[in-house]
Design a protein around this motif. Structure first.
Motif, PDB file in Angstrom:
ATOM      1  N   LEU A  56       1.211  -1.158  -0.069  1.00 18.83           N
ATOM      2  CA  LEU A  56      -0.014   0.049   0.125  1.00 18.83           C
ATOM      3  C   LEU A  56       0.725   1.200  -0.038  1.00 18.83           C
ATOM      4  O   LEU A  56       1.755   1.270   0.788  1.00 18.83           O
ATOM      5  CB  LEU A  56      -0.645  -0.072   1.165  1.00 18.83           C
ATOM      6  N   ILE A  57       0.642   2.082  -0.877  1.00 19.01           N
ATOM      7  CA  ILE A  57       1.464   3.419  -0.922  1.00 19.01           C
ATOM      8  C   ILE A  57       0.250   4.411  -0.678  1.00 19.01           C
ATOM      9  O   ILE A  57      -0.827   4.621  -1.024  1.00 19.01           O
ATOM     10  CB  ILE A  57       1.795   3.594  -2.327  1.00 19.01           C
ATOM     11  N   VAL A  58       0.772   5.346   0.308  1.00 20.49           N
ATOM     12  CA  VAL A  58      -0.098   6.514   0.981  1.00 20.49           C
ATOM     13  C   VAL A  58       0.660   7.581   0.475  1.00 20.49           C
ATOM     14  O   VAL A  58       1.734   7.744   1.196  1.00 20.49           O
ATOM     15  CB  VAL A  58      -0.468   6.433   2.292  1.00 20.49           C
ATOM     16  N   GLU A  59       0.254   8.550  -0.568  1.00 14.12           N
ATOM     17  CA  GLU A  59       1.264   9.560  -1.000  1.00 14.12           C
ATOM     18  C   GLU A  59       0.125  10.620  -1.619  1.00 14.12           C
ATOM     19  O   GLU A  59      -0.590  10.095  -2.656  1.00 14.12           O
ATOM     20  CB  GLU A  59       2.261   9.163  -1.945  1.00 14.12           C
ATOM     21  N   ASP A  60       0.243  11.866  -1.306  1.00 14.89           N
ATOM     22  CA  ASP A  60      -0.734  12.836  -1.897  1.00 14.89           C
ATOM     23  C   ASP A  60      -0.212  13.314  -3.434  1.00 14.89           C
ATOM     24  O   ASP A  60      -0.899  14.145  -4.036  1.00 14.89           O
ATOM     25  CB  ASP A  60      -1.129  13.766  -0.802  1.00 14.89           C
ATOM     26  N   GLU A  61       1.183  13.368  -3.083  1.00 10.40           N
ATOM     27  CA  GLU A  61       1.575  14.112  -4.533  1.00 10.40           C
ATOM     28  C   GLU A  61       1.540  13.331  -5.776  1.00 10.40           C
ATOM     29  O   GLU A  61       1.985  11.870  -5.848  1.00 10.40           O
ATOM     30  CB  GLU A  61       3.272  14.502  -4.442  1.00 10.40           C
ATOM     31  N   ARG A  62       0.572  13.839  -6.638  1.00 10.35           N
ATOM     32  CA  ARG A  62       0.261  12.841  -7.803  1.00 10.35           C
ATOM     33  C   ARG A  62       1.385  12.197  -8.562  1.00 10.35           C
ATOM     34  O   ARG A  62       1.351  10.928  -8.685  1.00 10.35           O
ATOM     35  CB  ARG A  62      -0.746  13.698  -8.707  1.00 10.35           C
ATOM     36  N   LYS A  63       2.290  12.992  -9.135  1.00  8.24           N
ATOM     37  CA  LYS A  63       3.396  12.706  -9.630  1.00  8.24           C
ATOM     38  C   LYS A  63       4.205  11.511  -8.834  1.00  8.24           C
ATOM     39  O   LYS A  63       4.728  10.291  -9.362  1.00  8.24           O
ATOM     40  CB  LYS A  63       4.429  13.630 -10.067  1.00  8.24           C
ATOM     41  N   THR A  64       4.605  11.672  -7.551  1.00  8.66           N
ATOM     42  CA  THR A  64       5.153  10.740  -6.852  1.00  8.66           C
ATOM     43  C   THR A  64       4.619   9.376  -6.579  1.00  8.66           C
ATOM     44  O   THR A  64       4.988   8.407  -6.880  1.00  8.66           O
ATOM     45  CB  THR A  64       5.610  11.234  -5.477  1.00  8.66           C
ATOM     46  N   GLY A  65       3.212   9.552  -6.295  1.00 13.45           N
ATOM     47  CA  GLY A  65       2.274   8.312  -6.264  1.00 13.45           C
ATOM     48  C   GLY A  65       2.185   7.359  -7.390  1.00 13.45           C
ATOM     49  O   GLY A  65       2.340   6.341  -7.295  1.00 13.45           O
ATOM     50  N   ASP A  66       2.180   8.109  -8.584  1.00 17.91           N
ATOM     51  CA  ASP A  66       1.938   7.228  -9.911  1.00 17.91           C
ATOM     52  C   ASP A  66       3.336   6.563 -10.190  1.00 17.91           C
ATOM     53  O   ASP A  66       3.394   5.524 -10.433  1.00 17.91           O
ATOM     54  CB  ASP A  66       1.793   8.388 -11.034  1.00 17.91           C
ATOM     55  N   TYR A  67       4.415   7.424  -9.910  1.00 16.23           N
ATOM     56  CA  TYR A  67       5.853   7.082 -10.143  1.00 16.23           C
ATOM     57  C   TYR A  67       5.952   5.821  -9.415  1.00 16.23           C
ATOM     58  O   TYR A  67       6.527   4.688  -9.709  1.00 16.23           O
ATOM     59  CB  TYR A  67       6.668   8.153 -10.042  1.00 16.23           C
ATOM     60  N   LEU A  68       5.822   5.821  -8.042  1.00 16.12           N
ATOM     61  CA  LEU A  68       6.004   4.640  -7.022  1.00 16.12           C
ATOM     62  C   LEU A  68       5.192   3.631  -7.540  1.00 16.12           C
ATOM     63  O   LEU A  68       5.534   2.343  -7.292  1.00 16.12           O
ATOM     64  CB  LEU A  68       5.540   5.117  -5.689  1.00 16.12           C
ATOM     65  N   THR A  69       3.960   3.886  -7.769  1.00 21.21           N
ATOM     66  CA  THR A  69       2.838   2.589  -8.206  1.00 21.21           C
ATOM     67  C   THR A  69       3.413   2.076  -9.030  1.00 21.21           C
ATOM     68  O   THR A  69       3.536   0.599  -9.293  1.00 21.21           O
ATOM     69  CB  THR A  69       1.353   3.088  -8.338  1.00 21.21           C
ATOM     70  N   GLN A  70       3.579   2.664 -10.254  1.00 20.42           N
ATOM     71  CA  GLN A  70       4.483   2.220 -11.598  1.00 20.42           C
ATOM     72  C   GLN A  70       5.470   1.312 -11.487  1.00 20.42           C
ATOM     73  O   GLN A  70       5.833   0.342 -11.660  1.00 20.42           O
ATOM     74  CB  GLN A  70       4.347   3.280 -12.528  1.00 20.42           C
ATOM     75  N   GLY A  71       6.540   1.934 -10.563  1.00 21.89           N
ATOM     76  CA  GLY A  71       7.683   1.410 -10.453  1.00 21.89           C
ATOM     77  C   GLY A  71       7.621   0.028  -9.486  1.00 21.89           C
ATOM     78  O   GLY A  71       8.184  -1.024 -10.106  1.00 21.89           O
ATOM     79  N   LEU A  72       6.763  -0.056  -8.550  1.00 15.64           N
ATOM     80  CA  LEU A  72       6.756  -1.166  -7.702  1.00 15.64           C
ATOM     81  C   LEU A  72       5.914  -2.273  -8.615  1.00 15.64           C
ATOM     82  O   LEU A  72       6.104  -3.444  -8.296  1.00 15.64           O
ATOM     83  CB  LEU A  72       5.857  -0.848  -6.442  1.00 15.64           C
ATOM     84  N   ALA A  73       4.750  -1.586  -9.303  1.00 14.34           N
ATOM     85  CA  ALA A  73       4.146  -2.998 -10.096  1.00 14.34           C
ATOM     86  C   ALA A  73       5.186  -3.402 -11.151  1.00 14.34           C
ATOM     87  O   ALA A  73       4.979  -4.754 -11.388  1.00 14.34           O
ATOM     88  CB  ALA A  73       3.078  -1.983 -10.944  1.00 14.34           C
ATOM     89  N   GLU A  74       5.950  -2.658 -11.742  1.00 19.04           N
ATOM     90  CA  GLU A  74       7.037  -3.256 -12.720  1.00 19.04           C
ATOM     91  C   GLU A  74       7.765  -4.357 -11.917  1.00 19.04           C
ATOM     92  O   GLU A  74       8.557  -5.095 -12.540  1.00 19.04           O
ATOM     93  CB  GLU A  74       7.689  -1.857 -13.425  1.00 19.04           C
ATOM     94  N   ALA A  75       8.348  -4.038 -10.849  1.00 22.44           N
ATOM     95  CA  ALA A  75       9.027  -4.896  -9.808  1.00 22.44           C
ATOM     96  C   ALA A  75       8.160  -6.101  -9.303  1.00 22.44           C
ATOM     97  O   ALA A  75       8.614  -6.697  -8.352  1.00 22.44           O
ATOM     98  CB  ALA A  75       9.662  -4.150  -8.529  1.00 22.44           C
ATOM     99  N   SER A  76       6.922  -6.391  -9.995  1.00 21.38           N
ATOM    100  CA  SER A  76       6.071  -7.402  -9.705  1.00 21.38           C
ATOM    101  C   SER A  76       5.478  -7.425  -8.534  1.00 21.38           C
ATOM    102  O   SER A  76       4.896  -8.697  -7.662  1.00 21.38           O
ATOM    103  CB  SER A  76       7.076  -8.681  -9.890  1.00 21.38           C
ATOM    104  N   PHE A  77       5.298  -6.057  -7.687  1.00 12.37           N
ATOM    105  CA  PHE A  77       4.328  -6.133  -6.549  1.00 12.37           C
ATOM    106  C   PHE A  77       2.854  -5.677  -7.015  1.00 12.37           C
ATOM    107  O   PHE A  77       2.819  -5.339  -8.189  1.00 12.37           O
ATOM    108  CB  PHE A  77       4.982  -5.331  -5.603  1.00 12.37           C
ATOM    109  N   VAL A  78       1.883  -6.340  -6.124  1.00 17.04           N
ATOM    110  CA  VAL A  78       0.886  -5.775  -6.299  1.00 17.04           C
ATOM    111  C   VAL A  78       0.512  -4.377  -5.535  1.00 17.04           C
ATOM    112  O   VAL A  78       0.826  -4.351  -4.344  1.00 17.04           O
ATOM    113  CB  VAL A  78      -0.372  -6.850  -5.677  1.00 17.04           C
ATOM    114  N   VAL A  79      -0.064  -3.647  -5.937  1.00 16.33           N
ATOM    115  CA  VAL A  79       0.068  -2.187  -5.456  1.00 16.33           C
ATOM    116  C   VAL A  79      -1.220  -1.570  -5.361  1.00 16.33           C
ATOM    117  O   VAL A  79      -1.892  -1.334  -6.423  1.00 16.33           O
ATOM    118  CB  VAL A  79       1.225  -1.423  -6.283  1.00 16.33           C
ATOM    119  N   ASP A  80      -1.623  -0.987  -4.211  1.00 13.59           N
ATOM    120  CA  ASP A  80      -2.582  -0.121  -4.050  1.00 13.59           C
ATOM    121  C   ASP A  80      -2.117   1.282  -3.565  1.00 13.59           C
ATOM    122  O   ASP A  80      -1.121   1.359  -2.915  1.00 13.59           O
ATOM    123  CB  ASP A  80      -3.560  -0.497  -3.000  1.00 13.59           C
ATOM    124  N   LEU A  81      -2.862   2.425  -4.321  1.00 11.33           N
ATOM    125  CA  LEU A  81      -2.634   3.754  -3.827  1.00 11.33           C
ATOM    126  C   LEU A  81      -3.635   4.441  -3.453  1.00 11.33           C
ATOM    127  O   LEU A  81      -4.575   4.364  -3.824  1.00 11.33           O
ATOM    128  CB  LEU A  81      -2.067   4.378  -5.067  1.00 11.33           C
TER     129      LEU A  81
END
Ligand code: CA
Length: 226
Positions: A4-29
Motif C-alpha cells: 500500500l502506498i499512501v502519497e498525496d503528490e500525484r506524480k510521486t504516487g504514480d511513479y511509485l505505483t508504476q515502479g513497484l508494479a513493474e517490480a512485480s508487486f501488487v500495489v494499491d495507492l
C-alpha cells in the motif's frame, strides 16, 4: 506481495505505483491519509509506504491508526525533512524504516525488499502467564479460555506487564510507556487503570497475576504452585 502506498503528490504516487508494479508487486495507492487507513485496516498488505506530509490526517496519525488496529506489517516512511525528531517520533510510533525525499527508486526498492524479508520472519506473537494469553497481533486477551475485552490502554498495560514479567515496573515507567506522558504525582490514572485491569483479568481467577509492590510499582508474577 501486496504493498500500500499512501502519497498525496500525484506524480510521486504514480511513479511509485508504476515502479513497484513493474517490480512485480501488487500495489494499491491511497491519495490521502483517510483512504490509507481504511485500506490498511480492511486489506492485507505486506508493507506500507507512507508519506509523512499528507493534508488532513498526516503520516503520524495514519501510522498510529494502523498500529492501533493491530496491523503489524512493516511501514516505510517517506519524509522530506531529514530531522532527528521526525525519526525518533516515527520509530516510537512503530515505523520500521525511513527514506528522505528526494530518493532514487532503486534505493526505495532495496529498502522495500529488505523490510519484506524482515517482516516475513515475524511470527504471530503470543504472550502467556499461567492461563492468561495475550495475542499481540490480533489484540486479544483470554484467561482460562474466556475472552476478555480490554480498552486500548488496558491492553497496552497488560502487554507491558507480560513482556517484562518478574520486573517491578515503576509508575513513571508505566506512565511513559502506556500513556506517553511524564509522571505527575498528583495523578492516579495508573492506579485506576491497574484496578480496572485487575477487575477484568484477576478478580474472578486464580492465581492473581498483578502484584502491587508498595511504594515501587507493579509486577506481573506467576506464583509457584505449592
Ligand atoms: Ca506529501
Amino acid at each position: 506481495m501486496k504493498i500500500l502506498i499512501v502519497e498525496d503528490e500525484r506524480k510521486t504516487g504514480d511513479y511509485l505505483t508504476q515502479g513497484l508494479a513493474e517490480a512485480s508487486f501488487v500495489v494499491d495507492l491511497a491519495r490521502n491519509g483517510m483512504d490509507g487507513v481504511h485500506l490498511a485496516r480492511t486489506e492485507d498488505y505486506d508493507l506500507v509506504v507512507l508519506d509523512v506530509m499528507l493534508p488532513g490526517m498526516d503520516g503520524w496519525e495514519v501510522l498510529r491508526a494502523i498500529r492501533s488496529a493491530g496491523k503489524t506489517m512493516p511501514v516505510l516512511f517517506l519524509t522530506a525533512r531529514d530531522q532527528v525528531e521526525d525519526r525518533v517520533k516515527g520509530l516510537e510510533l512503530g515505523a520500521d524504516d525511513y527514506l528522505v525525499k528526494p530518493f532514487a527508486f532503486s534505493e526505495l526498492l532495496a529498502r522495500v525488499r529488505s523490510l519484506l524479508r524482515r517482516g516475513k520472519a515475524k511470527e504471530p506473537e503470543m504472550l502467556r502467564a499461567a492461563d492468561l494469553e495475550l495475542d499481540v497481533l490480533r489484540r486479544r486477551v483470554t484467561r482460562a479460555g474466556r475472552r476478555i475485552d480490554l480498552t486500548a490502554k488496558e491492553f497496552a498495560l497488560m502487554e507491558l506487564l507480560l513482556r517484562r514479567r518478574g520486573e517491578v515496573l515503576p509508575r513513571s515507567l508505566i506512565a511513559s510507556q502506556v500513556w506517553d506522558m511524564n509522571f505527575d504525582s498528583d495523578t492516579n490514572v495508573i492506579e485506576v487503570a491497574v484496578r480496572r485491569l485487575r477487575a477484568k483479568v484477576d478478580d474472578d481467577f486464580e492465581p492473581k497475576l498483578i502484584v502491587t509492590v508498595r511504594g515501587m510499582g507493579y509486577v506481573l508474577e506467576v506464583p509457584d504452585q505449592a
